[in-house]
Motif scaffolding. Structure first.
Motif, PDB file in Angstrom:
ATOM      1  N   ASN A   3     -12.280  -9.234 -13.035  1.00  7.06           N
ATOM      2  CA  ASN A   3     -12.148  -7.788 -13.136  1.00  7.06           C
ATOM      3  C   ASN A   3     -11.559  -7.160 -11.875  1.00  7.06           C
ATOM      4  O   ASN A   3     -11.745  -5.988 -11.612  1.00  7.06           O
ATOM      5  CB  ASN A   3     -13.462  -7.108 -13.523  1.00  7.06           C
ATOM      6  CG  ASN A   3     -13.210  -5.811 -14.272  1.00  7.06           C
ATOM      7  OD1 ASN A   3     -12.254  -5.698 -15.017  1.00  7.06           O
ATOM      8  ND2 ASN A   3     -14.062  -4.826 -14.048  1.00  7.06           N
ATOM      9  N   ASP A   4     -10.827  -7.965 -11.077  1.00  9.01           N
ATOM     10  CA  ASP A   4     -10.042  -7.409  -9.982  1.00  9.01           C
ATOM     11  C   ASP A   4      -8.833  -6.728 -10.614  1.00  9.01           C
ATOM     12  O   ASP A   4      -8.256  -7.232 -11.583  1.00  9.01           O
ATOM     13  CB  ASP A   4      -9.537  -8.499  -9.040  1.00  9.01           C
ATOM     14  CG  ASP A   4     -10.643  -9.223  -8.299  1.00  9.01           C
ATOM     15  OD1 ASP A   4     -11.775  -8.707  -8.258  1.00  9.01           O
ATOM     16  OD2 ASP A   4     -10.368 -10.314  -7.770  1.00  9.01           O
ATOM     17  N   THR A   5      -8.431  -5.598 -10.064  1.00  8.80           N
ATOM     18  CA  THR A   5      -7.273  -4.878 -10.567  1.00  8.80           C
ATOM     19  C   THR A   5      -6.217  -4.815  -9.481  1.00  8.80           C
ATOM     20  O   THR A   5      -6.517  -4.451  -8.341  1.00  8.80           O
ATOM     21  CB  THR A   5      -7.660  -3.442 -10.987  1.00  8.80           C
ATOM     22  OG1 THR A   5      -8.674  -3.524 -11.982  1.00  8.80           O
ATOM     23  CG2 THR A   5      -6.473  -2.697 -11.539  1.00  8.80           C
ATOM     24  N   ILE A   6      -4.993  -5.192  -9.834  1.00 16.64           N
ATOM     25  CA  ILE A   6      -3.871  -5.158  -8.905  1.00 16.64           C
ATOM     26  C   ILE A   6      -2.835  -4.196  -9.475  1.00 16.64           C
ATOM     27  O   ILE A   6      -2.361  -4.387 -10.599  1.00 16.64           O
ATOM     28  CB  ILE A   6      -3.242  -6.550  -8.703  1.00 16.64           C
ATOM     29  CG1 ILE A   6      -4.287  -7.538  -8.184  1.00 16.64           C
ATOM     30  CG2 ILE A   6      -2.052  -6.477  -7.752  1.00 16.64           C
ATOM     31  CD1 ILE A   6      -4.788  -8.473  -9.222  1.00 16.64           C
ATOM     32  N   THR A   7      -2.477  -3.165  -8.711  1.00 18.56           N
ATOM     33  CA  THR A   7      -1.453  -2.211  -9.116  1.00 18.56           C
ATOM     34  C   THR A   7      -0.365  -2.235  -8.058  1.00 18.56           C
ATOM     35  O   THR A   7      -0.659  -2.158  -6.866  1.00 18.56           O
ATOM     36  CB  THR A   7      -2.027  -0.790  -9.242  1.00 18.56           C
ATOM     37  OG1 THR A   7      -3.125  -0.827 -10.162  1.00 18.56           O
ATOM     38  CG2 THR A   7      -0.981   0.188  -9.732  1.00 18.56           C
ATOM     39  N   GLN A   8       0.892  -2.358  -8.497  1.00 13.81           N
ATOM     40  CA  GLN A   8       1.993  -2.455  -7.539  1.00 13.81           C
ATOM     41  C   GLN A   8       3.172  -1.600  -7.991  1.00 13.81           C
ATOM     42  O   GLN A   8       3.516  -1.570  -9.170  1.00 13.81           O
ATOM     43  CB  GLN A   8       2.456  -3.898  -7.391  1.00 13.81           C
ATOM     44  CG  GLN A   8       3.562  -4.074  -6.377  1.00 13.81           C
ATOM     45  CD  GLN A   8       3.939  -5.519  -6.162  1.00 13.81           C
ATOM     46  OE1 GLN A   8       3.831  -6.346  -7.050  1.00 13.81           O
ATOM     47  NE2 GLN A   8       4.390  -5.829  -4.957  1.00 13.81           N
ATOM     48  N   ALA A  24      11.275  -2.592  -0.883  1.00 15.17           N
ATOM     49  CA  ALA A  24       9.996  -1.994  -0.492  1.00 15.17           C
ATOM     50  C   ALA A  24       9.000  -2.200  -1.624  1.00 15.17           C
ATOM     51  O   ALA A  24       9.376  -2.242  -2.802  1.00 15.17           O
ATOM     52  CB  ALA A  24      10.142  -0.504  -0.194  1.00 15.17           C
ATOM     53  N   SER A  25       7.722  -2.344  -1.254  1.00  7.81           N
ATOM     54  CA  SER A  25       6.668  -2.440  -2.266  1.00  7.81           C
ATOM     55  C   SER A  25       5.352  -1.945  -1.675  1.00  7.81           C
ATOM     56  O   SER A  25       5.156  -1.938  -0.463  1.00  7.81           O
ATOM     57  CB  SER A  25       6.499  -3.875  -2.776  1.00  7.81           C
ATOM     58  OG  SER A  25       5.909  -4.697  -1.789  1.00  7.81           O
ATOM     59  N   TYR A  26       4.479  -1.523  -2.566  1.00  8.94           N
ATOM     60  CA  TYR A  26       3.129  -1.111  -2.190  1.00  8.94           C
ATOM     61  C   TYR A  26       2.192  -1.620  -3.278  1.00  8.94           C
ATOM     62  O   TYR A  26       2.474  -1.462  -4.474  1.00  8.94           O
ATOM     63  CB  TYR A  26       3.025   0.415  -2.087  1.00  8.94           C
ATOM     64  CG  TYR A  26       1.619   0.877  -1.794  1.00  8.94           C
ATOM     65  CD1 TYR A  26       1.118   0.852  -0.497  1.00  8.94           C
ATOM     66  CD2 TYR A  26       0.774   1.298  -2.810  1.00  8.94           C
ATOM     67  CE1 TYR A  26      -0.179   1.252  -0.214  1.00  8.94           C
ATOM     68  CE2 TYR A  26      -0.526   1.701  -2.541  1.00  8.94           C
ATOM     69  CZ  TYR A  26      -0.996   1.670  -1.240  1.00  8.94           C
ATOM     70  OH  TYR A  26      -2.279   2.052  -0.976  1.00  8.94           O
ATOM     71  N   ALA A  27       1.099  -2.231  -2.871  1.00  8.76           N
ATOM     72  CA  ALA A  27       0.128  -2.757  -3.837  1.00  8.76           C
ATOM     73  C   ALA A  27      -1.282  -2.353  -3.430  1.00  8.76           C
ATOM     74  O   ALA A  27      -1.612  -2.284  -2.247  1.00  8.76           O
ATOM     75  CB  ALA A  27       0.222  -4.277  -3.922  1.00  8.76           C
ATOM     76  N   LEU A  28      -2.094  -2.106  -4.433  1.00  8.49           N
ATOM     77  CA  LEU A  28      -3.511  -1.810  -4.246  1.00  8.49           C
ATOM     78  C   LEU A  28      -4.298  -2.828  -5.061  1.00  8.49           C
ATOM     79  O   LEU A  28      -4.080  -2.969  -6.262  1.00  8.49           O
ATOM     80  CB  LEU A  28      -3.834  -0.391  -4.727  1.00  8.49           C
ATOM     81  CG  LEU A  28      -5.308   0.015  -4.697  1.00  8.49           C
ATOM     82  CD1 LEU A  28      -5.824   0.040  -3.257  1.00  8.49           C
ATOM     83  CD2 LEU A  28      -5.486   1.373  -5.352  1.00  8.49           C
ATOM     84  N   VAL A  29      -5.195  -3.552  -4.382  1.00  5.82           N
ATOM     85  CA  VAL A  29      -6.039  -4.547  -5.037  1.00  5.82           C
ATOM     86  C   VAL A  29      -7.473  -4.038  -4.955  1.00  5.82           C
ATOM     87  O   VAL A  29      -7.990  -3.805  -3.859  1.00  5.82           O
ATOM     88  CB  VAL A  29      -5.939  -5.928  -4.350  1.00  5.82           C
ATOM     89  CG1 VAL A  29      -6.774  -6.955  -5.080  1.00  5.82           C
ATOM     90  CG2 VAL A  29      -4.495  -6.367  -4.236  1.00  5.82           C
ATOM     91  N   GLU A  30      -8.109  -3.855  -6.097  1.00  4.52           N
ATOM     92  CA  GLU A  30      -9.497  -3.382  -6.157  1.00  4.52           C
ATOM     93  C   GLU A  30     -10.356  -4.488  -6.751  1.00  4.52           C
ATOM     94  O   GLU A  30     -10.084  -4.973  -7.851  1.00  4.52           O
ATOM     95  CB  GLU A  30      -9.588  -2.113  -7.002  1.00  4.52           C
ATOM     96  CG  GLU A  30      -8.792  -0.972  -6.399  1.00  4.52           C
ATOM     97  CD  GLU A  30      -8.725   0.238  -7.297  1.00  4.52           C
ATOM     98  OE1 GLU A  30      -9.284   1.277  -6.901  1.00  4.52           O
ATOM     99  OE2 GLU A  30      -8.130   0.132  -8.383  1.00  4.52           O
TER     100      GLU A  30
END
Length: 172
Positions: A24-29, A43-49
């Protein structure tokens, strides 16, 4: 589960992706590149929750334990349970005939818990095409891992790693 949308028009490519793994980890990029002709900028940006401790326990041995911290190498899992990691990258490639210069800089920011490693990394390299499917490459990089153990009183428990590679790659 994952979904990705990409828009490409002429020299511009942009995309957005989202994934939820079995812990249930969520990765948004969000990512993109722009081809200037003489160079391509990226360029990139990612958020891992991180998923909750209960979700990780239910997932079994493939998930990181609830007490895991960002090790930077995946040994204990990329994100702590209920933790958060932010990652950004900028880079460019510049072609020179058969050779291509590659350069990049990235940052990795954990959720601030003791032992979370906040990293920055700079790399530069060259790729040399031998044919349509074969190339030589060499890269050097320097990575600074900040607050490596979370135990330094002044918060400056930093480690610098330097790496070098050289190789040949072929697509079959």
């Amino acid at each position: 589960q994952s979904i990705n949308a990409t828009y490409a028009n002429g020299p511009l490519v942009v995309g957005l992706g989202n994934e939820r793994n079995r812990a249930n980890d969520t990765i948004t990029q969000v990512y993109g590149n722009y081809n200037l002709g003489m160079a391509k900028l990226f360029a990139s940006y990612a958020l891992v929750e991180g998923g909750s401790a209960a979700e990780r326990a239910a997932a079994g041995t493939f998930a990181a334990p609830a007490s895991a911290v960002n090790s930077g190498n995946g040994a204990t899992g990329p994100v702590a349970a209920d933790g958060e990691i932010k990652n950004w990258t900028v880079g460019a490639t510049v072609p020179f005939g058969a050779a291509t210069l590659r350069v990049g800089y990235s940052g990795w920011n954990g959720n601030g818990a003791a032992g979370q490693q906040d990293d920055t990394k700079f790399g530069i390299g060259v790729k040399y095409d031998l044919s349509k499917r074969t190339f030589l490459y060499s890269d050097i990089a320097s990575q600074t891992r900040k607050n490596n153990t979370g135990t330094a009183a002044d918060g400056k428990d930093n480690t610098t790693l330097r790496s070098f590679d050289v190789g040949i790659a072929h697509s079959f």
